[in-house]
Design an enzyme around this catalytic site. Structure first.
Site, PDB file in Angstrom:
ATOM      1  N   CYS A 248       0.892  -1.173   0.000  1.00  0.00           N
ATOM      2  CA  CYS A 248       0.000   0.000   0.000  1.00  0.00           C
ATOM      3  C   CYS A 248       0.918   1.207   0.000  1.00  0.00           C
ATOM      4  O   CYS A 248       1.184   1.809   1.033  1.00  0.00           O
ATOM      5  CB  CYS A 248      -0.894  -0.007   1.231  1.00  0.00           C
ATOM      6  SG  CYS A 248      -2.034  -1.400   1.266  1.00  0.00           S
ATOM      7  N   ALA A 249       1.437   1.566  -1.173  1.00  0.00           N
ATOM      8  CA  ALA A 249       2.667   2.366  -1.231  1.00  0.00           C
ATOM      9  C   ALA A 249       2.473   3.873  -1.292  1.00  0.00           C
ATOM     10  O   ALA A 249       3.364   4.623  -0.908  1.00  0.00           O
ATOM     11  CB  ALA A 249       3.483   1.933  -2.444  1.00  0.00           C
ATOM     12  N   ALA A 250       1.336   4.337  -1.803  1.00  0.00           N
ATOM     13  CA  ALA A 250       1.210   5.775  -2.083  1.00  0.00           C
ATOM     14  C   ALA A 250       1.006   6.590  -0.803  1.00  0.00           C
ATOM     15  O   ALA A 250       0.326   6.110   0.111  1.00  0.00           O
ATOM     16  CB  ALA A 250       0.037   5.993  -3.021  1.00  0.00           C
ATOM     17  N   GLY A 252       4.285   7.157  -1.124  1.00  0.00           N
ATOM     18  CA  GLY A 252       5.598   6.614  -1.442  1.00  0.00           C
ATOM     19  C   GLY A 252       6.727   6.941  -0.473  1.00  0.00           C
ATOM     20  O   GLY A 252       7.873   6.586  -0.732  1.00  0.00           O
ATOM     21  N   ASP A 271      -0.369   0.327  -5.342  1.00  0.00           N
ATOM     22  CA  ASP A 271      -1.466   1.025  -4.668  1.00  0.00           C
ATOM     23  C   ASP A 271      -2.727   0.894  -5.503  1.00  0.00           C
ATOM     24  O   ASP A 271      -2.688   0.760  -6.725  1.00  0.00           O
ATOM     25  CB  ASP A 271      -1.134   2.503  -4.429  1.00  0.00           C
ATOM     26  CG  ASP A 271      -1.928   3.067  -3.259  1.00  0.00           C
ATOM     27  OD1 ASP A 271      -1.389   3.137  -2.146  1.00  0.00           O
ATOM     28  OD2 ASP A 271      -3.109   3.425  -3.467  1.00  0.00           O
ATOM     29  N   ASP A 297      -4.545  -4.274  -6.546  1.00  0.00           N
ATOM     30  CA  ASP A 297      -5.186  -4.534  -5.259  1.00  0.00           C
ATOM     31  C   ASP A 297      -4.285  -5.459  -4.434  1.00  0.00           C
ATOM     32  O   ASP A 297      -3.977  -6.579  -4.875  1.00  0.00           O
ATOM     33  CB  ASP A 297      -6.546  -5.210  -5.547  1.00  0.00           C
ATOM     34  CG  ASP A 297      -7.340  -5.492  -4.290  1.00  0.00           C
ATOM     35  OD1 ASP A 297      -6.813  -5.256  -3.186  1.00  0.00           O
ATOM     36  OD2 ASP A 297      -8.500  -5.946  -4.437  1.00  0.00           O
ATOM     37  N   ASP A 316       1.614  -1.255   4.891  1.00  0.00           N
ATOM     38  CA  ASP A 316       1.217  -0.016   5.576  1.00  0.00           C
ATOM     39  C   ASP A 316      -0.270   0.155   5.264  1.00  0.00           C
ATOM     40  O   ASP A 316      -0.651   0.833   4.312  1.00  0.00           O
ATOM     41  CB  ASP A 316       2.065   1.137   5.011  1.00  0.00           C
ATOM     42  CG  ASP A 316       1.879   2.424   5.776  1.00  0.00           C
ATOM     43  OD1 ASP A 316       1.343   2.381   6.896  1.00  0.00           O
ATOM     44  OD2 ASP A 316       2.280   3.481   5.251  1.00  0.00           O
ATOM     45  N   CYS A 369      -1.265   3.994  10.819  1.00  0.00           N
ATOM     46  CA  CYS A 369      -1.171   5.252  11.579  1.00  0.00           C
ATOM     47  C   CYS A 369      -2.441   5.395  12.415  1.00  0.00           C
ATOM     48  O   CYS A 369      -3.017   6.467  12.521  1.00  0.00           O
ATOM     49  CB  CYS A 369      -0.915   6.444  10.668  1.00  0.00           C
ATOM     50  SG  CYS A 369      -2.155   6.696   9.399  1.00  0.00           S
TER      51      CYS A 369
END
Ligand code: SAM
Length: 427
Positions: A248-250, A252, A271, A297, A316, A369
């Protein structure tokens, strides 16, 4: 257009249409030329989000009947006016006349008198803002207070208070450009007061600065990233030549840090959101890094990946973002209680699927987070119970006996964050 009218519009977008402030604010800032005005617009919008219940109560008490339908924008304008009177040093008469002028510009000529009258009353009465309920006292929705009381019975008030503080600015030194000490020296030479953080590349600025003032920023010497988020790459500990998935990279930040730590890895950054994926590309370019970007996905890797299983995976996960309310106070009003269970179900699905794509002997770092246990330790506890080939690490900085490392907002100046590191057994 008048700055207060723009503020009312941005607040309207968030509260009436559910748009995030990080999208709604730049849309309105476009109409302003000066950096100072843009900053004031941001201050008004962020301030309103922080103190919304108290401002709503004050305005509600002054109106004989609530403003509905098309008039909601005037209601938001009154909230913006009230915020100025209580929380800024703008002289009352200027705040009121500018807000009344905004009402005219918003094409509610007939309501200018109401706006003037309400704000003048508030100015004259000088009443303290109400603290009659926990929601008013802590400017936080009741559902979130309830969940925080359950999760942090001893320090929930502190967690909320820290979630309302103005966040510091953290930098991540790019170790491919210079050592952290060298960058600290460059900052000092530029008259920017800063110190080293706990994680290896972290730098905490004494006060926030525009990135254009940071030495070499546009050449990739450093990036803006909270101290808590910077633990991700360090805890995943990428090794040369490994195949690594950032699921879930963006936008980045963590992908870039992984590559700064180990430039020889093969990084696949995925993402679900194509627009956000563009930001990963921009961040990689600024830092002269490369990764394979995939719009896909993370709960269906089979549909876009034909390669090997991964040596390491950073998950993440999409989450409530309750750990970053101090940076995004609109989260308090955009999230609803039932979102938490829905997010936990989505996280579980992505986690189980990513696990299938981890090599035996591989490592998966689960991160959010969030500060809610449903998304964090309960999520990992349930995962451990249903996953016989998973072993959970004890992280050096986690609380004794805890499941994973829960960072609460304000702890060592960091955002609220959660980490759990899992190893897959070799069969
Ligand atoms: C917490 S953010 C990631 C932040 C990022 N790791 C960084 O450091 O910049 C979560 C991301 O997950 C993405 N996402 C949500 N559901 C997803 C899914 N099923 N597959 C892949 N990405 C997903 C969202 O678009 C969002 O960009």
């Amino acid at each position: 257009m008048n700055l207060r009218a723009l503020a009312a519009r941005a607040v309207f977008e968030v509260l009436e249409k559910g748009v995030s402030l990080s999208v709604a604010l730049p849309e309105q800032q476009k109409h302003l030329a000066s950096g100072k005005d843009k900053a004031l617009l941001a201050e008004l919008c962020y301030g309103v989000m922080r103190h919304l219940p108290q401002l709503e109560k004050r305005i509600g008490d002054c109106l004989s009947k609530p403003l509905k339908g098309k008039q909601r924008i005037v209601h938001q304008l009154l909230i913006v006016g009230c915020y100025q009177l209580y929380f800024t040093r703008i002289p009352g008469h200027a705040a009121i006349s500018e807000t009344a002028e905004a009402c005219r510009q918003l094409k509610f000529e007939g309501m200018v008198k109401v706006v003037n009258g309400v704000l003048r009353n508030i100015q004259r009465q000088e009443l303290p803002l109400s603290t009659d309920s926990d929601t008013l006292k802590y400017n936080t929705p009741a559902w979130l207070i309830k969940r925080l009381k359950e999760a942090y019975p001893e320090n929930w008030q502190q967690v909320i208070i820290h979630s309302h503080e103005r966040p510091p600015m953290w930098l991540r030194n790019n170790r491919l450009s210079q050592t952290r000490d060298e960058y600290l020296a460059r900052l000092q030479a530029a008259d920017i007061d800063a110190g080293a953080g706990e994680s290896p590349d972290a730098i905490l600025l004494a006060s926030p600065k525009d990135v254009s003032l940071l030495p070499g920023f546009h050449l990739g010497a450093a990036s803006v990233q909270d101290g808590a988020a910077q633990w991700a790459a360090t805890l995943l500990a990428p090794q040369a030549n490994e195949l690594i998935l950032d699921a879930c990279a963006a936008p980045g930040g963590k992908s870039c840090h992984l590559l700064e730590l180990a430039p020889d890895i093969k990084l696949v950054a995925v993402d679900f959101d194509a627009k956000r994926l563009e930001r990963v590309q921009q961040n990689l370019e600024r830092l002269s890094l490369t990764a394979e970007l995939i719009h896909g996905d993370a709960a269906n890797i089979d549909s876009w990946w034909r390669g090997d299983k991964f040596d390491r995976i950073l998950l993440d996960a999409p989450c409530s973002a309750t750990g970053v309310i101090r940076r995004h106070p609109d989260i308090k009003w955009l999230r609803k209680s039932q979102d938490i269970e829905e997010l936990a179900a989505l996280q579980q699905q992505i986690l189980d699927h990513c696990w299938q794509w981890l090599k035996p002997g591989g490592t998966l770092l689960y991160a959010t987070c969030s500060i809610l246990p449903q998304e964090n330790k309960q999520q990992i506890q349930a995962f451990m119970a249903r996953t016989p080939d998973a072993k959970l690490d004890t992280l050096a900085r986690q609380a004794p006996g805890d499941i994973g490392w829960q960072i609460v907002p304000g702890q060592e100046n960091m955002d609220g964050f959660y980490y759990a590191r899992l190893h897959k057994a070799t069969l």
